[in-house]
Design a protein around this motif. Structure first.
Motif, PDB file in Angstrom:
ATOM      1  N   PRO A 137      61.755  28.567  75.338  1.00 24.57           N
ATOM      2  CA  PRO A 137      61.922  29.411  74.152  1.00 24.57           C
ATOM      3  C   PRO A 137      62.801  30.626  74.450  1.00 24.57           C
ATOM      4  O   PRO A 137      62.851  31.097  75.597  1.00 24.57           O
ATOM      5  CB  PRO A 137      60.484  29.842  73.815  1.00 24.57           C
ATOM      6  CG  PRO A 137      59.611  28.807  74.449  1.00 24.57           C
ATOM      7  CD  PRO A 137      60.337  28.390  75.700  1.00 24.57           C
ATOM      8  N   ASP A 138      63.463  31.116  73.433  1.00 23.17           N
ATOM      9  CA  ASP A 138      64.195  32.397  73.483  1.00 23.17           C
ATOM     10  C   ASP A 138      65.277  32.429  74.555  1.00 23.17           C
ATOM     11  O   ASP A 138      65.440  33.414  75.273  1.00 23.17           O
ATOM     12  CB  ASP A 138      63.200  33.560  73.697  1.00 23.17           C
ATOM     13  CG  ASP A 138      62.181  33.624  72.579  1.00 23.17           C
ATOM     14  OD1 ASP A 138      62.586  33.536  71.408  1.00 23.17           O
ATOM     15  OD2 ASP A 138      60.970  33.725  72.872  1.00 23.17           O
ATOM     16  N   GLU A 196      62.625  17.065  70.645  1.00 24.34           N
ATOM     17  CA  GLU A 196      61.465  17.909  70.314  1.00 24.34           C
ATOM     18  C   GLU A 196      61.959  19.336  70.122  1.00 24.34           C
ATOM     19  O   GLU A 196      62.936  19.749  70.735  1.00 24.34           O
ATOM     20  CB  GLU A 196      60.449  17.907  71.476  1.00 24.34           C
ATOM     21  CG  GLU A 196      59.881  16.546  71.819  1.00 24.34           C
ATOM     22  CD  GLU A 196      58.993  16.582  73.068  1.00 24.34           C
ATOM     23  OE1 GLU A 196      58.731  17.688  73.589  1.00 24.34           O
ATOM     24  OE2 GLU A 196      58.585  15.499  73.520  1.00 24.34           O
ATOM     25  N   GLY A 197      61.252  20.103  69.340  1.00 30.76           N
ATOM     26  CA  GLY A 197      61.567  21.517  69.165  1.00 30.76           C
ATOM     27  C   GLY A 197      62.766  21.746  68.275  1.00 30.76           C
ATOM     28  O   GLY A 197      63.093  20.907  67.410  1.00 30.76           O
ATOM     29  N   GLU A 216      60.257  28.007  69.876  1.00 31.18           N
ATOM     30  CA  GLU A 216      59.797  26.659  70.202  1.00 31.18           C
ATOM     31  C   GLU A 216      60.338  26.090  71.495  1.00 31.18           C
ATOM     32  O   GLU A 216      59.706  25.258  72.126  1.00 31.18           O
ATOM     33  CB  GLU A 216      60.213  25.684  69.087  1.00 31.18           C
ATOM     34  CG  GLU A 216      59.387  25.768  67.832  1.00 31.18           C
ATOM     35  CD  GLU A 216      59.816  24.678  66.879  1.00 31.18           C
ATOM     36  OE1 GLU A 216      59.282  23.562  66.980  1.00 31.18           O
ATOM     37  OE2 GLU A 216      60.698  24.940  66.040  1.00 31.18           O
ATOM     38  N   GLY A 217      61.552  26.458  71.858  1.00 32.74           N
ATOM     39  CA  GLY A 217      62.242  25.710  72.894  1.00 32.74           C
ATOM     40  C   GLY A 217      62.649  24.346  72.359  1.00 32.74           C
ATOM     41  O   GLY A 217      62.450  24.048  71.169  1.00 32.74           O
ATOM     42  N   ALA A 218      63.225  23.527  73.236  1.00 34.43           N
ATOM     43  CA  ALA A 218      63.694  22.218  72.775  1.00 34.43           C
ATOM     44  C   ALA A 218      63.832  21.245  73.934  1.00 34.43           C
ATOM     45  O   ALA A 218      64.082  21.649  75.069  1.00 34.43           O
ATOM     46  CB  ALA A 218      65.040  22.354  72.068  1.00 34.43           C
ATOM     47  N   LEU A 219      63.636  19.972  73.613  1.00 33.08           N
ATOM     48  CA  LEU A 219      63.934  18.874  74.537  1.00 33.08           C
ATOM     49  C   LEU A 219      65.045  18.048  73.904  1.00 33.08           C
ATOM     50  O   LEU A 219      64.968  17.688  72.721  1.00 33.08           O
ATOM     51  CB  LEU A 219      62.698  18.004  74.745  1.00 33.08           C
ATOM     52  CG  LEU A 219      62.900  16.735  75.587  1.00 33.08           C
ATOM     53  CD1 LEU A 219      63.200  17.082  77.042  1.00 33.08           C
ATOM     54  CD2 LEU A 219      61.674  15.824  75.502  1.00 33.08           C
ATOM     55  N   THR A 220      66.087  17.779  74.695  1.00 32.27           N
ATOM     56  CA  THR A 220      67.227  17.012  74.182  1.00 32.27           C
ATOM     57  C   THR A 220      67.539  15.834  75.097  1.00 32.27           C
ATOM     58  O   THR A 220      67.177  15.830  76.272  1.00 32.27           O
ATOM     59  CB  THR A 220      68.497  17.889  74.104  1.00 32.27           C
ATOM     60  OG1 THR A 220      68.904  18.258  75.433  1.00 32.27           O
ATOM     61  CG2 THR A 220      68.252  19.149  73.280  1.00 32.27           C
TER      62      THR A 220
END
Lengths: 117, 117
Positions: free
Chosen positions: B46-47, B64-65, B99-103
């Motif tokens: 996140p951030d 995700e995210g 949230e952050g994210a998964l890619t």
């Protein structure tokens, strides 16, 4: 070409050429955009099967549902978040069962040009 | 190389080189495999914020995210199932919020070779 963001609703899905199954493909970026890759979404109805020899390097990311990919080495099943890499020249059978599947894909080079030969 | 299926647990995540943010990358297929593309997963805490000029064509699929991608033309926000295409030469800032994210990503050609220059 500039940076672009796409959602599945941006893709115009058409029946994947050269096969009779209920498998649809929608390119978002392709040879018309001047870059090296074709990017799109794929949608597989339940209980479908597609056998092909890869004409391009195809990376498929499963977004929803589940599919299996069979080669002479065996069968792998992929679900949401999984990546299937299908190099050029490899023979594969992609199958869905009860769920069907939604995928994103990236091909190098452009699959439609390779398919036309 | 043969057909392969990967899950995020297959990726060894390392800090994305050349930047200080909490952004991690794990290649699954790259220049060591002899094909044209690098394939992997990316994880953004996140951030975080990352500004770069693309050295390769990079297609990012959000699994995700949520993350935003800003260019001189504006900002687009991408969530699960969305695709962001970042062509070579484009300047982008990728940001996450709470949230952050998964890619998943696919680059052509190999990003690590381009990065070494």
């Amino acid at each position: 070409m500039k940076v672009q963001k796409f959602s599945v609703s941006d893709a115009k899905m058409i029946k994947s050429p050269g096969q009779d199954a209920e498998i649809y493909v929608g390119n978002l970026v392709d040879e018309r955009n001047g870059g090296p890759v074709t990017i799109g979404y794929g949608r597989y109805a339940p209980d479908q099967s597609l056998t092909e020899t890869m004409e391009v390097d195809d990376t498929m990311i499963v977004l929803e549902g589940r599919l299996s990919v069979s080669t002479s080495d065996g069968t792998a099943t992929a679900g949401p978040g999984d990546i299937v890499y299908m190099p050029k020249g490899q023979a594969v059978t992609i199958m869905t069962e009860g769920e069907g599947a939604l995928t994103a894909f990236v091909t190098y080079p452009h699959w439609a040009e390779a398919h036309k030969g």
